[in-house]
Design a protein around this motif. Sequence first.
Motif: not given
Length: 248
Positions: A150-155, A105-119, A133-136
């Motif tokens: 939802r958040v996925v973490r990358h070191p 129905h809706d595309p999964l929205m994926v945001i890539v952020s190092g800081s998680l400083d988002l509006p 889904l935020i990859a951070t």
Amino acid sequence: MRRLLPDPAETTPAEQVAVLDLVAAALDARPYVITNFALTLDGSATIRGRSGPIGSSADTAMLVALRTTVDAVMIGAGTMRAEHYGRVVGDPAKRQRRERLGLPHDPLMVIVSGSLDLPWDAPLFTAGGGRVLIATASESDPPPTATSVRVVRHPGRVDLAALLEHLRRERGVRALLCEGGPTLHGQLIEAGLVDELFVTHAPKLAGGAGPGLVVGLSAGERGLELAWLLDEPRTGELFARYRVAHPR
Ligand SMILES: NC(=O)c1ccc[n+]([C@@H]2O[C@H](COP(=O)([O-])OP(=O)(O)OC[C@H]3O[C@@H](n4cnc5c(N)ncnc54)[C@H](OP(=O)(O)O)[C@@H]3O)[C@@H](O)[C@H]2O)c1
């Protein structure tokens, strides 16, 4: 709008995109990845810090049509901070069309952020509708108001190849549209993770020192094949679709 290449004809963004079967082109290890950008004649991706003034309603129609053909849309945090996205497919009729095409129905929205400083006050996070889904690389958490996130973490920093593999294998994403910005785009191209580029060339000059199509891409020739060229006589825009020639 006219198709100039390969076979000249009157056309529309919806008609052009209707013949694409991007989900069928999915790879085993990652989605089929397309990118979309609007550029000025002097190669800028921004006019006074925003992408909106570059393209016309025809450019928006092309972007919306592309959003209707993919399982996921991806952006970098800089684009989210500049553009304050809302729901990516806002029109209920277009969401229904997605479902008829076998897409979520809706595309999964994926945001890539190092800081998680988002509006976090952006409508994407506050208005509901759609999954995010935020990859951070950050260890902090989104605010409790961001309920659909939802958040996925990358070191260290987000490993884009690993993220795309996760999206393909764990989230069922077959085709993904990256809408930028230039920093994320440069990394995706550097890593050989882009299959096609959709570029709107606007008859405008931006001046200034805004970013171009890519930031941080290492020097070197990378071949592209022009798959189509359209024009919009009302605005003078050219719409090019390029395929990336991946090394075999
Ligand atoms: N003309 C167009 O079509 C178009 C399209 C898109 C954007 N734009 C414009 O481009 C400008 C933004 O440019 P930009 O290059 O800053 O945008 P961007 O690529 O969207 O964002 C860069 C940010 O994304 C995060 N990021 C990217 N790769 C990462 C990785 N591997 N690991 C962790 N984080 C990563 C970082 O976020 P953190 O800072 O959170 O660490 C980085 O600062 C805006 O003015 C926007 O309007 C234009």
